[in-house]
Design a protein around this motif. Structure first.
Motif, mmCIF file in Angstrom:
data_model
loop_
_atom_site.group_PDB
_atom_site.id
_atom_site.type_symbol
_atom_site.label_atom_id
_atom_site.label_comp_id
_atom_site.label_asym_id
_atom_site.label_seq_id
_atom_site.Cartn_x
_atom_site.Cartn_y
_atom_site.Cartn_z
ATOM 1 N N ALA A 112 0.853 -1.198 0.000
ATOM 2 C CA ALA A 112 0.000 0.000 0.000
ATOM 3 C C ALA A 112 0.886 1.243 0.000
ATOM 4 O O ALA A 112 1.879 1.312 0.721
ATOM 5 C CB ALA A 112 -0.917 0.003 1.223
ATOM 6 N N TYR A 113 0.475 2.236 -0.811
ATOM 7 C CA TYR A 113 1.222 3.488 -0.883
ATOM 8 C C TYR A 113 0.256 4.583 -1.323
ATOM 9 O O TYR A 113 -0.711 4.345 -2.062
ATOM 10 C CB TYR A 113 2.367 3.366 -1.883
ATOM 11 C CG TYR A 113 3.366 4.508 -1.819
ATOM 12 C CD1 TYR A 113 4.205 4.656 -0.724
ATOM 13 C CD2 TYR A 113 3.466 5.437 -2.856
ATOM 14 C CE1 TYR A 113 5.117 5.705 -0.649
ATOM 15 C CE2 TYR A 113 4.382 6.477 -2.797
ATOM 16 C CZ TYR A 113 5.207 6.605 -1.685
ATOM 17 O OH TYR A 113 6.108 7.635 -1.615
ATOM 18 N N CYS A 114 0.487 5.804 -0.836
ATOM 19 C CA CYS A 114 -0.323 6.943 -1.255
ATOM 20 C C CYS A 114 0.533 8.198 -1.172
ATOM 21 O O CYS A 114 1.683 8.150 -0.734
ATOM 22 C CB CYS A 114 -1.578 7.079 -0.385
ATOM 23 S SG CYS A 114 -1.235 7.619 1.317
ATOM 24 N N HIS A 115 -0.035 9.325 -1.586
ATOM 25 C CA HIS A 115 0.623 10.622 -1.454
ATOM 26 C C HIS A 115 -0.134 11.465 -0.429
ATOM 27 O O HIS A 115 -1.352 11.651 -0.555
ATOM 28 C CB HIS A 115 0.652 11.353 -2.803
ATOM 29 C CG HIS A 115 1.678 10.829 -3.752
ATOM 30 N ND1 HIS A 115 1.627 11.025 -5.116
ATOM 31 C CD2 HIS A 115 2.791 10.082 -3.523
ATOM 32 C CE1 HIS A 115 2.665 10.441 -5.684
ATOM 33 N NE2 HIS A 115 3.387 9.870 -4.740
ATOM 34 N N CYS A 116 0.595 11.972 0.568
ATOM 35 C CA CYS A 116 -0.063 12.814 1.574
ATOM 36 C C CYS A 116 0.859 13.892 2.122
ATOM 37 O O CYS A 116 0.454 14.648 3.001
ATOM 38 C CB CYS A 116 -0.582 11.950 2.723
ATOM 39 S SG CYS A 116 0.728 11.270 3.756
ATOM 40 N N THR A 117 2.102 13.987 1.615
ATOM 41 C CA THR A 117 3.082 14.879 2.237
ATOM 42 C C THR A 117 3.201 16.244 1.561
ATOM 43 O O THR A 117 3.965 17.081 2.018
ATOM 44 C CB THR A 117 4.467 14.204 2.240
ATOM 45 O OG1 THR A 117 4.823 13.844 0.895
ATOM 46 C CG2 THR A 117 4.456 12.944 3.101
ATOM 47 N N SER A 118 2.426 16.497 0.490
ATOM 48 C CA SER A 118 2.557 17.771 -0.225
ATOM 49 C C SER A 118 1.198 18.382 -0.562
ATOM 50 O O SER A 118 0.898 18.654 -1.733
ATOM 51 C CB SER A 118 3.375 17.564 -1.518
ATOM 52 O OG SER A 118 4.650 17.050 -1.244
ATOM 53 N N PRO A 119 0.361 18.640 0.417
ATOM 54 C CA PRO A 119 -0.985 19.161 0.106
ATOM 55 C C PRO A 119 -0.991 20.602 -0.383
ATOM 56 O O PRO A 119 -1.986 21.042 -0.967
ATOM 57 C CB PRO A 119 -1.708 19.034 1.444
ATOM 58 C CG PRO A 119 -0.624 19.119 2.474
ATOM 59 C CD PRO A 119 0.561 18.444 1.864
ATOM 60 N N ILE A 120 0.092 21.334 -0.164
ATOM 61 C CA ILE A 120 0.157 22.706 -0.664
ATOM 62 C C ILE A 120 0.265 22.708 -2.189
ATOM 63 O O ILE A 120 -0.263 23.606 -2.849
ATOM 64 C CB ILE A 120 1.359 23.462 -0.049
ATOM 65 C CG1 ILE A 120 1.064 23.819 1.412
ATOM 66 C CG2 ILE A 120 1.673 24.742 -0.823
ATOM 67 C CD1 ILE A 120 2.211 24.530 2.106
#
Length: 759
Positions: A301-309
């Motif tokens: 499992a992997y996602c993107h969550c570290t760059s919401p800006i």
């Protein structure tokens, strides 16, 4: 679901409304009732949109890594004007000067950016690790931070080396654990987010690139902490069976096993070849609410969550996290997430296409500028291999090699053309003069012909897998054809390649195929012709006709007069390697003052031997090699064998030999190179050659096996009657030879400096 605006006018209006809304926003006091956390930021020197901070604490069982992410979802709410511009842009686009932000600068570079000394709302991902850097637990909570320090990558590296700096201990601890995280991912079989052996960067999507500029240790810190946060959040989602924007990555059905891909990345030295292989083997990464897994990172499992800006997918995942934390309904239905994923993919593809067109046009202008003018040829010759490679690519795209032909011919003479350039010019130039010159170069180095053909098959859309077809002989000479499918038709050569060694025969088969391609003489497999091999008699060799090997006699060593002072051992070694014969075998009998050396070379089942008898072993070997060369010259020129008379030893020879041996028994072997500290980048091949020449040892012998993408070189040196050997593997023959020489140098240093050295 919101969609992108339908007109430039509408888009501008909404953007200005978003700017006004961003400037009017204030951070409510209730945000500071959250737990306060500690952290620092590390980014590029000009970055202003700082959306992540890190902190690390050592524990008795490992460490606790905290990644604090700007809480954009707190202020950019669903359906707001700010939400609409985020949906319209999907990501921040970075330009050579400045950027086109996903959110107005008042938010992205000020009110939500984790600026040093400023209170900012955050979402914290706290991950507990054991000593092996394996995730034990994940905790996610809303927080706020005042960033203690803003570092650039270069500044962070410098502080790591300064023990007195107040943040040195923290950064050193972060660097140590980043290395552990990186190693843990390697151990788990990841190929993404890593450098391969040739220094190429494979990103988390399995795309190969060459990093720009200097690399810093701090970049690994941020990379590993961000990957850690993304995988921890993805598993947090998966454990709760929550719909989210997972980042999925898969391999194609034609891809080999992971171990084979990892081996190819380890041994392939060509950037273009690595990139082409990965494109053939791997699909593009994509967002999807259905969890599949991530092949390049080898994660379930992997996602993107570290760059919401600066990335819409991260903002959407933040909204889902916050809904779970507050036990609120999921903000999106599955069909809405699927539509968002498709929408993001479409805009990303459009952006990629636009970017490629921009660079293509810029490169075209640069290409035209470089090939025009009276000094164009000299300027092209002066380019680096990489720069000239770009010129060759443009020539291929324009289907016009004439402007660069003169420069290409000159670079061929100087051996300054990459395999990529050789491939493109040979396959696409249509210039027979240039093509035949390339084939002549490949004739001198047949293994490069294999590299050229393999790369061509990877690059040409209608060309498919290369296959070797063997004539089925168990004994040399070995016969091979190459088959290549072009536009669905199997093509090969009429006659096979032939050599005493299978590997050499394969290389020559590739060369034959390229020759037939240039001369338009490729045939179908049904038109192959198997030649009748010459019979080799084992009796009365002096009356047997010479073996029918038409190309052998043209080798200069078989036709040039032998003169005193030549290195006969080296000549015989090079002859055997060039023609694919087994290497010469030397056997010593007797003792001082009469050493007897017998040199034997086996060619097509026939044995050719020469003897050397003298008071010195080295001189006996030298004479034996010369006698064998004379035998070979006579046989391949006239079909006759000759007897070589051995000179008698004189009393002077005996005395000199005894004195020499006495000196060798009492004087240690000494040379500066035997004490020199060896470092990568030094000229190991030259060092070894110089050492052997100075100390009177036989010159190094190099033997190669294997083919692209894995060459194995064995280097052998005989020193003071002892054999020293080293082996190295690389995707490039030169590198394999380079490191094999280094291994032998290290062995020599250890032997002559250690307890087993000669006293």
């Amino acid at each position: 679901m919101a969609t992108s605006p339908n007109s430039t006018k509408t888009a501008s209006k909404v953007w200005f409304q978003a700017i006004a809304q961003a400037e009017a926003l204030t951070l409510p006091d209730i945000l500071w009732q959250r737990p306060q956390v500690q952290g620092i930021t590390i980014d590029g020197p000009t970055s202003q949109d700082l959306d992540d901070a890190i902190y690390l604490e050592a524990t008795p069982t490992g460490a606790i890594a905290s990644i604090h992410i700007a809480d954009v979802a707190e202020l950019v709410t669903v359906g707001s004007t700010l939400d609409k511009v985020a949906l319209a842009r999907t990501q921040t686009r970075y330009l050579s000067r400045g950027n086109i932000p996903m959110l107005p600068h008042a938010l992205s570079e000020d009110k939500l950016s984790l600026l040093e000394g400023q209170p900012r709302p955050t979402l914290t991902i706290r991950v507990t690790l054991n000593h092996q850097a394996e995730i034990q637990t994940t905790e996610i909570f809303e927080s706020w931070i005042i960033s203690a320090k803003r570092f650039s990558y270069e500044e962070a590296d410098r502080v790591c080396q300064s023990p007195v700096h107040p943040f040195s201990e923290l950064l050193q601890l972060c660097q140590t654990w980043a290395e552990r995280l990186n190693q843990e991912r390697r151990n788990q079989g990841a190929i993404g987010g890593l450098f391969n052996a040739s220094g190429f960067w494979i990103d988390e999507n399995g795309v190969a690139t060459i990093p720009d500029g200097k690399l810093f240790h701090a970049q690994m810190i941020i990379q590993e902490f961000m990957i850690l946060a993304n995988r921890a959040v993805a598993h947090w989602f998966a454990e709760r069976d929550v719909l989210a924007l997972y980042r999925n990555h898969t391999a194609r059905t034609i891809a080999p096993e992971r171990e084979q891909i990892m081996q190819a990345l380890l041994t392939t030295g060509s950037m273009e070849l690595i990139r082409q292989k990965l494109q053939n083997w791997l699909n593009k990464a994509e967002y999807n609410p259905t969890l599949i897994g991530h092949f390049a990172l080898n994660l379930t499992a992997y996602c993107h969550c570290t760059s919401p800006i600066r990335r819409l997918a991260d903002l959407l995942n933040h909204r889902i996290i916050k809904a779970l934390l507050h036990e609120q309904p999921h903000p999106y239905r599955k069909v809405e997430l699927e539509q968002l994923c498709t929408y993001i993919a479409t805009l990303t593809q459009e952006d990629d296409t636009e970017t490629k067109e921009f660079y293509k046009e810029r490169s075209q202008r640069s290409y035209q500028k470089q090939i025009e003018g009276t000094e164009a040829t000299a300027a092209l010759v002066a380019l680096s291999d990489k720069e000239f490679g770009h010129i060759v690519k443009h020539a291929a795209k324009e289907d016009n090699f004439e402007p660069i032909q003169a420069a290409a011919m000159m670079r061929l003479e100087q051996e300054q053309l990459s395999i990529q350039s050789l491939s493109l010019m040979l396959i696409h130039s249509g210039d027979l003069t240039l093509q035949h010159r390339i084939l002549a170069v490949l004739q001198q180095c047949p293994e490069d012909a294999t590299s050229v053909l393999v790369l061509s098959i990877d690059q040409e859309p209608s060309w498919e897998q290369l296959d070797y077809v063997e004539a089925g002989q168990d004994m040399p000479p070995f016969l091979f054809w190459v088959e290549v499918s072009r536009a669905g038709q199997i093509t090969t050569t009429r006659s096979p390649a032939q050599s005493q060694r299978k590997q050499t025969a394969r290389h020559l088969a590739c060369l034959n195929w390229l020759k037939a391609f240039v001369s338009d003489e490729l045939v179908s497999p049904a038109q192959r012709q198997r030649p009748k091999l010459p019979a080799i008699s084992t009796s009365q060799p002096e009356t047997t006709e010479p073996a029918q090997i038409p190309d052998l006699a043209v080798h200069p060593t078989l036709s040039s007069p032998l003169e005193d002072g030549q290195n006969f051992v080296g000549l015989l070694q090079e002859l055997s390697q060039s023609l694919g014969w087994p290497l010469p075998a030397y056997q010593f009998t007797g003792a001082s003052p009469e050493f007897v050396c017998t040199c034997t070379v086996v060619v097509q089942g026939q044995s050719f031997s020469g003897k050397g008898i003298t008071a010195q072993k080295k001189q006996a070997k030298h004479i034996a090699a010369k006698a064998t060369l004379i035998q070979l010259q006579s046989w391949f020129q006239s079909g006759e064998r000759v007897e070589i008379e051995q000179p008698e030893l004189s009393a002077t020879d005996t005395v000199e030999a005894q004195e020499t041996q006495a000196a060798q028994a009492t004087v240690s072997v000494s040379h500066p190179l035997l004490q020199k500290q060896l470092k990568d980048g030094q000229k190991f091949i030259g060092f070894l050659q110089q050492l052997c020449q100075t100390l009177g040892w036989d010159l190094p012998a190099y033997e190669f096996v294997g083919e692209t993408p894995e060459f194995i070189c064995t280097c052998t040196v005989w020193a003071e009657g002892k054999r020293f050997s080293g082996e190295a593997t690389s995707s490039q023959k030169k590198k394999a030879k380079y490191f094999a020489a280094k291994v032998v140098l290290l062995e020599l240093q250890q032997y002559f400096q250690g307890d087993s050295g000669m006293a």
